[in-house]
Design a protein around this motif. Structure first.
Motif, PDB file in Angstrom:
ATOM      1  N   GLN A 145       4.864 107.132  85.499  1.00  0.00           N
ATOM      2  CA  GLN A 145       5.233 108.592  85.539  1.00  0.00           C
ATOM      3  C   GLN A 145       5.630 108.998  84.086  1.00  0.00           C
ATOM      4  O   GLN A 145       5.152 110.193  83.352  1.00  0.00           O
ATOM      5  CB  GLN A 145       6.344 109.075  86.468  1.00  0.00           C
ATOM      6  CG  GLN A 145       6.646 110.526  86.195  1.00  0.00           C
ATOM      7  CD  GLN A 145       7.820 110.931  87.085  1.00  0.00           C
ATOM      8  OE1 GLN A 145       8.042 110.289  88.292  1.00  0.00           O
ATOM      9  NE2 GLN A 145       8.614 111.849  87.066  1.00  0.00           N
ATOM     10  N   LYS A 149       3.561 111.729  81.535  1.00  0.00           N
ATOM     11  CA  LYS A 149       4.088 113.066  80.850  1.00  0.00           C
ATOM     12  C   LYS A 149       4.420 112.933  79.474  1.00  0.00           C
ATOM     13  O   LYS A 149       4.043 114.069  78.989  1.00  0.00           O
ATOM     14  CB  LYS A 149       5.662 112.883  81.673  1.00  0.00           C
ATOM     15  CG  LYS A 149       6.470 114.324  81.445  1.00  0.00           C
ATOM     16  CD  LYS A 149       7.915 114.253  81.918  1.00  0.00           C
ATOM     17  CE  LYS A 149       8.491 115.615  81.845  1.00  0.00           C
ATOM     18  NZ  LYS A 149      10.118 115.700  82.387  1.00  0.00           N
ATOM     19  N   LEU A 164       2.899 117.880  89.810  1.00  0.00           N
ATOM     20  CA  LEU A 164       1.800 116.710  89.478  1.00  0.00           C
ATOM     21  C   LEU A 164       0.832 116.677  88.751  1.00  0.00           C
ATOM     22  O   LEU A 164       0.413 115.925  87.998  1.00  0.00           O
ATOM     23  CB  LEU A 164       1.846 116.087  90.874  1.00  0.00           C
ATOM     24  CG  LEU A 164       2.993 115.370  91.655  1.00  0.00           C
ATOM     25  CD1 LEU A 164       2.679 114.991  93.085  1.00  0.00           C
ATOM     26  CD2 LEU A 164       3.783 114.304  90.793  1.00  0.00           C
ATOM     27  N   LEU A 167       0.693 115.355  85.324  1.00  0.00           N
ATOM     28  CA  LEU A 167       0.697 113.948  85.165  1.00  0.00           C
ATOM     29  C   LEU A 167      -1.057 113.515  85.294  1.00  0.00           C
ATOM     30  O   LEU A 167      -1.236 112.494  84.608  1.00  0.00           O
ATOM     31  CB  LEU A 167       1.479 113.440  86.182  1.00  0.00           C
ATOM     32  CG  LEU A 167       2.872 113.720  86.085  1.00  0.00           C
ATOM     33  CD1 LEU A 167       3.669 113.104  87.184  1.00  0.00           C
ATOM     34  CD2 LEU A 167       3.481 113.597  84.644  1.00  0.00           C
TER      35      LEU A 167
END
Length: 404
Positions: A145, A149, A164, A167
């Motif tokens: 993650q 990011k 989300l 991402l």
């Protein structure tokens, strides 16, 4: 634009000309020198805000790629635009993608670049296939993650509570290299973190590493920051009216003698100079129609000469602004004309960027104060009148008793 180059070294030099950085240049050299075939590359753009004059920078590089014999694909990344914090619904994004295609073709035609060898691809034409979807799942198993990011930090709109989708965006851009079957990806230096993400993860999926080409970002008209499609005050749109162009340029940050933080000089260096070279083969020419009382018209035959004149304050900010505004309006004239004469171009713009709907608030009905029959404050009136009423009542009672 003259004929296509065939010498591998000349091709490589032109492919990398005016770039800020190249990752894995050996991949490009191997394709040209050992495999002896055209380099396959792509440039992607997410159709979000209205395209601006900064788009001339990648357009000049597309011209270089084509002259170097490259096979060039332009990705209209509609799903990326949708994922970028849902700036617009998919129906609107579809029109924006069409508008971007019109704009890109118009820009290239305006600087004498043949577009017959360009291939336009819409992201949703292959990004919804089972194979691509499976690759999203696969790469999601190898990218953390934090890495996703970080990769999208300079590209995806940053908000306090990110979705989300922000991402997924960099993961898809990495996978596009494989699914578009290219040797290299080209983009702005703001894409660097996504390029590194692709280099670090594609091989774990069994795909080859690609080269990455990065052009510098054109500074915005305000102090600091880049020219951005989402910031109307930082940019000049490609179909902007001449009066509006002059107004924006006149309000641009341009401190006397400051050549380091000067978006106008950067625009001359990264846009006007390469375009002049494309149109004329070589050289540089920048004309400023300066009033006689300030020295009269002046011409510069190199960018360094122009830059030094401004640094030494021999050229004043109002005169530089005047020259840049005139040059931009000349540059945009054929694009504005093409827009004015093409109904489909106009429809794509109108439906891709509809005017915002402003909800009218219902006016609250004010309760009218009808007042009292007494010409004084109601509270004061009440306290002043009540004793008089009581005394009058008592008088009437006494009068009645006496009469009996």
């Amino acid at each position: 634009m003259s004929g296509v180059l065939t010498d591998p070294q000349e091709q490589y030099d032109l492919i990398t000309k005016n770039l800020q950085e190249v990752l894995n240049p050996q991949i490009i050299k191997d394709v040209l020198e050992k495999e002896k075939r055209p380099l396959k590359l792509y440039w992607g753009t997410a159709p979000t805000g209205r395209p601006h004059c900064g788009y001339f920078v990648p357009m000049t590089k597309l011209a270089h790629f084509l002259k170097a014999g490259c096979e060039v694909k332009v990705l209209l990344a509609d799903l990326h635009a949708y994922l970028d914090n849902m700036k617009a619904p998919l129906e609107v994004v579809a029109y924006r993608a069409k508008y971007y295609e019109f704009v890109i073709k118009a820009i290239l035609r305006s600087i004498n670049v043949p577009i017959e060898k360009l291939t336009f691809v819409t992201g949703s034409s292959y990004q919804l296939t089972p194979e691509y979807t499976m690759d999203i799942f696969r790469i999601s198993n190898s990218v953390s993650q934090n890495d996703a990011k970080r990769a999208g930090a300079d590209v995806v709109k940053q908000v306090a509570n990110p979705l989300l989708s922000g991402l997924i965006y960099p993961l898809m851009q990495a996978l596009d290299e494989e699914h578009l079957k290219v040797d290299a990806q080209f983009g702005g230096v703001d894409q660097r973190k996504i390029f590194v993400l692709a280099e670090e993860n594609l091989q774990s999926l069994g795909y080859k590493k690609r080269a990455h080409l990065m052009n510098p970002m054109v500074p915005g008209l305000a102090q600091g920051g880049k020219m951005s499609a989402s910031d109307p005050n930082s940019k000049v749109d490609v179909i902007e009216e001449p009066k509006s162009v002059k107004k924006k340029i006149n309000t641009a940050f341009c401190a006397p003698g400051n050549v380091e933080e000067n978006g106008l000089l950067s625009f001359v260096e990264y846009v006007l100079a390469p375009i002049y070279e494309l149109k004329h083969g070589s050289g540089f020419q920048f004309h400023i129609d300066r009033p006689e009382k300030y020295g009269g018209p002046v011409d510069y035959s190199s960018f360094e000469e122009l830059k030094q004149a401004f640094k030494d304050e021999k050229l004043a900010p109002p005169d530089l602004k005047s020259g840049v505004a005139d040059a931009i309006n000349e540059l945009l004239l054929p694009i504005r004309e093409e827009f004015a004469n093409n109904k489909e171009f106009q429809e794509a713009e109108a439906k891709g960027y509809p005017p915002p709907i402003i909800e009218k608030k219902k006016k609250e009905k004010k309760v009218k104060n009808k007042g009292t029959r007494y010409p004084v404050d109601s509270t004061a009136n009440k306290t002043a009148v009540e004793p008089d009423v009581q005394s009058t009542t008592e008088s009437l009672e006494n009068t009645t008793l006496e009469s009996k």
